[in-house]
Structure formats: structure tokens, C-alpha cells
Design a protein around this motif. Structure first.
Motif, short mmCIF file in Angstrom:
data_model
loop_
_atom_site.label_atom_id
_atom_site.label_comp_id
_atom_site.label_asym_id
_atom_site.label_seq_id
_atom_site.Cartn_x
_atom_site.Cartn_y
_atom_site.Cartn_z
N MET A 81 80.50 -56.22 -29.24
CA MET A 81 80.06 -56.92 -28.44
C MET A 81 78.89 -57.67 -29.23
N SER A 82 78.50 -58.46 -29.09
CA SER A 82 76.94 -58.93 -29.40
C SER A 82 75.93 -59.17 -28.98
N LEU A 83 74.85 -58.86 -29.50
CA LEU A 83 73.43 -58.38 -28.69
C LEU A 83 73.48 -59.80 -27.79
N TRP A 84 73.96 -60.82 -28.20
CA TRP A 84 73.53 -61.91 -27.51
C TRP A 84 74.29 -61.88 -25.93
N SER A 85 75.69 -61.12 -26.72
CA SER A 85 76.50 -61.09 -25.38
C SER A 85 75.78 -60.19 -24.38
N ALA A 86 75.20 -59.43 -25.19
CA ALA A 86 74.63 -58.37 -23.98
C ALA A 86 73.69 -58.42 -23.11
N LEU A 87 72.62 -59.40 -24.00
CA LEU A 87 71.22 -59.67 -22.82
C LEU A 87 72.53 -60.46 -21.80
N GLY A 127 66.59 -65.13 -21.85
CA GLY A 127 65.48 -65.88 -22.86
C GLY A 127 65.15 -65.03 -23.96
N LEU A 128 65.70 -63.54 -23.96
CA LEU A 128 66.39 -62.72 -25.26
C LEU A 128 67.12 -63.12 -25.80
N ALA A 129 68.30 -63.69 -24.97
CA ALA A 129 69.43 -63.57 -24.68
C ALA A 129 69.41 -64.68 -25.71
N LEU A 130 68.87 -66.10 -25.36
CA LEU A 130 69.05 -67.75 -26.46
C LEU A 130 68.38 -67.02 -26.96
N VAL A 131 67.33 -65.87 -27.46
CA VAL A 131 66.71 -66.25 -29.50
C VAL A 131 67.86 -65.52 -30.22
N ALA A 132 68.18 -64.66 -29.45
CA ALA A 132 69.70 -63.77 -30.17
C ALA A 132 70.64 -64.64 -30.88
N ALA A 133 70.77 -65.27 -29.75
CA ALA A 133 71.69 -66.12 -30.13
C ALA A 133 71.46 -67.56 -31.27
N GLY A 134 69.99 -67.80 -30.87
CA GLY A 134 69.63 -68.40 -32.55
C GLY A 134 69.29 -67.64 -33.71
N VAL A 135 69.65 -66.23 -33.61
CA VAL A 135 69.45 -65.44 -34.49
C VAL A 135 70.98 -65.23 -35.45
N GLU A 136 71.74 -65.26 -34.58
CA GLU A 136 73.42 -65.17 -34.90
C GLU A 136 73.78 -66.42 -35.70
N ASN A 137 73.54 -67.59 -35.23
CA ASN A 137 73.57 -68.67 -35.49
C ASN A 137 73.07 -68.47 -36.90
N GLY A 138 71.47 -68.52 -36.50
CA GLY A 138 71.30 -68.60 -38.14
C GLY A 138 71.69 -67.58 -38.97
N ARG A 139 71.84 -66.44 -38.73
CA ARG A 139 73.29 -65.70 -39.46
C ARG A 139 74.48 -66.53 -40.92
#
Lengths: 185, 120
Positions: free
Chosen positions: B1-7, B50-62
Motif C-alpha cells: 500500500m502506497s503512502l497516498w493510499s494509506a493517508l 490534504g496530506l494524501a493529495l500531496v503524497a499523490a503529487g510526490v508519487e506522480n512526480g517520482r
């Protein structure tokens, strides 16, 4: 008694629909004229419109009342929800009208931050929440304008997101403590 | 499970708890407005999403894409966040305090849950 515009959500929705339709028409016109790369212009134009609206705040009182109204924030939120739902079927994220919607929301947030002067420690969270999204939009604008040099844009977006979340935490959890201790009379 | 999904899951769980409390209040067995526990859970959900959206952005960027959450699941996260944003602002309007705010909370959750069922 007639409800003022800044409290009348159906009329606000109509006005916002007009704003969105104007940008849709402009985008269609640009496409019709065959202007290549008009999508790159979208953030520029939207941000320019936002700045124009913010600059016009000083003149008409009704616009300041509208932009700082919570009901208008709700109307804008409704349009954004509709945009996310529409994104399943049509191209939304890079469209001119979506950028214009974000710009109007940004103008609202900056106006609200301006309205809440003077600032003190208890209001710092509110100030952060309502100014940080501008940094995110500026970062996005940088990314669109200079895709080869993304780093400053990423820094702006990162700082904006961090500021927004910190502001939320401040407003939700620290402000009540500060108020109890009498930081704000 | 990714950080985005968990948050996102944690945020949605908070909003679900808030929706249950709002439903109980609407049935007349709790506080008459959003103030108190429902508001606390809603705020916690908003922050986590909100944290999840930031994590999603970081994931997408990576992954080499843009920062904007373009995947359908991430769009659902954005929709949930916007629904909670609306609920928190409804609570700020004097005329909507009380039952309308509770109804907005339940409707926001229903919209998010419905979108999840439709988009999964």
C-alpha cells in the motif's frame, strides 16, 4: 428585502457559470484560430485575470463583499466538484476555464486574507491557509512557463502545500489553545 | 500500500466516522449541529486527505509525470477533499448551522462514497 448578491448563491452560480463560459468561448476561439500552444497560455491568462480581479477590489465594494463571502466560496467549491466529476468524460485539467475557476478562487482567498487584518498569532493559521494556495498556483505557472527549469516551480508548490497543511493544523488544533491562553483578546 | 493510499484511507475513515455521528445527530440522538465530535473528525479527515493529495503529487512526480493527481483513484481523493472543504465552509455560514450543516456532512460523504463505487 432583496438579498444582496454576496449572499445569493443561485445568482452567484449564474455569474460564475458566465465566467466559466466566457473562458470556454475564448478557448474555442483560440482553437478555431489554430493558435498552437494556446494551452500554455491558459495559466498565464487565468492568473492575469485573478490579478486583475484582485486589483479591482479597491474600487467596487460589491466585488470585495462577493469575493470574501463564504457562500461564494461554497459556490466555487460546487463548481470545482462539478469539474472533477466532469474530468472523467472531458479534458478539464489543462483547459482555460478550469484555470480561470482556480484564479477566481485564488482571488477570493487573497481577498479573505486581506479582510482579516490585523493579523495576530491566533490568525496565523487562517492567513497561511488562504495565502499558501497562491504559491501552489505560482509554482504551477512556473512549471508551465519553464518546463526545462522545474526546480523553482517545485519549491513554490512544495512550500505552498506545506504552508497550507501547517495552516490547517494551526487553525484546527493550535488556535483553540492560543485563544484559551488569551493570545487574541 | 502506497503512502497516498494509506493517508487517503485514514482520511476517508475519519470522514466516515463524522458522517455516522452526523446521521445520529440528524436522528435526534446527538448534538444538534456540526460542532463537537463530528467537526473534529471532519477536520482530521480534511487534514489527512490534504496530506494524501500531496503524497499523490510526490508519487506522480517520482514516476516522471506531472504533480497533478490525474489517476482516477487520485481524482477520487481530490473529490473527497473538495466535499469536506464544502462541509467545513457550510459550517461557517450562520444560516446553515444546525441541521443543514449535518445534512451537508452526510451528503458530502455520500457523494464521495458514490464516486468511489462508480470509479473503482
Amino acid at each position: 428585502m432583496r438579498t444582496p448578491f454576496h449572499e445569493h448563491m443561485p445568482r452567484q452560480a449564474l455569474a460564475l457559470a458566465g465566467w466559466v463560459l466566457f473562458w470556454m468561448a475564448l478557448e474555442a476561439l483560440l482553437r478555431g484560430l489554430g493558435l498552437e500552444g494556446h494551452r500554455q497560455l491558459a495559466p498565464f491568462l487565468a492568473i492575469l485575470a485573478g490579478i486583475g480581479a484582485a486589483a479591482g477590489l479597491a474600487a467596487p465594494r460589491w466585488m470585495f463583499d462577493l469575493l470574501t463571502s463564504v457562500r461564494f466560496a461554497l459556490t466555487q467549491g460546487g463548481f470545482l466538484i462539478a469539474a472533477v466529476l466532469a474530468a472523467r468524460a472531458v479534458e478539464v485539467w489543462h483547459s482555460l476555464w478550469f484555470c480561470a475557476l482556480l484564479a477566481s478562487m485564488d482571488a477570493s482567498m487573497l481577498a479573505v486574507a486581506w479582510k482579516r487584518r490585523p493579523y495576530d498569532l491566533a490568525r496565523a493559521g487562517f492567513l497561511l491557509v488562504h495565502t499558501a494556495p497562491s504559491l501552489v498556483l505560482l509554482g504551477a505557472l512556473w512549471e508551465c512557463a519553464f518546463p526545462a527549469a522545474r526546480q523553482p516551480g517545485l519549491w513554490l508548490i512544495g512550500t505552498g502545500c506545506g504552508g497550507f497543511l501547517l495552516g490547517c493544523a494551526w487553525m484546527f488544533y493550535l488556535k483553540p489553545v492560543l485563544k484559551r491562553r488569551g493570545a487574541r483578546p | 500500500m502506497s503512502l497516498w493510499s494509506a493517508l487517503q484511507a485514514a482520511g476517508f475513515a475519519c470522514v466516515t466516522v463524522a458522517a455516522v455521528l452526523e446521521l445520529i445527530a440528524l436522528l435526534g440522538r446527538g448534538p444538534a449541529g456540526l460542532d463537537g465530535p463530528p467537526l473534529h473528525w471532519t477536520r482530521a479527515g480534511f487534514l489527512l486527505m490534504g496530506l494524501a493529495l500531496v503524497a499523490a503529487g510526490v508519487e506522480n512526480g517520482r514516476l516522471g509525470g506531472g504533480l497533478w493527481p490525474l489517476q482516477p483513484r487520485q481524482q477520487w481523493g481530490l473529490l473527497c477533499w473538495l466535499a469536506v472543504f464544502a462541509v467545513l465552509h457550510v459550517h461557517r455560514v450562520k444560516a446553515f448551522k444546525g441541521r443543514p450543516a449535518l445534512l451537508a456532512g452526510v451528503a458530502g460523504w455520500a457523494l464521495a462514497a458514490g464516486a468511489w463505487l462508480a470509479w473503482r
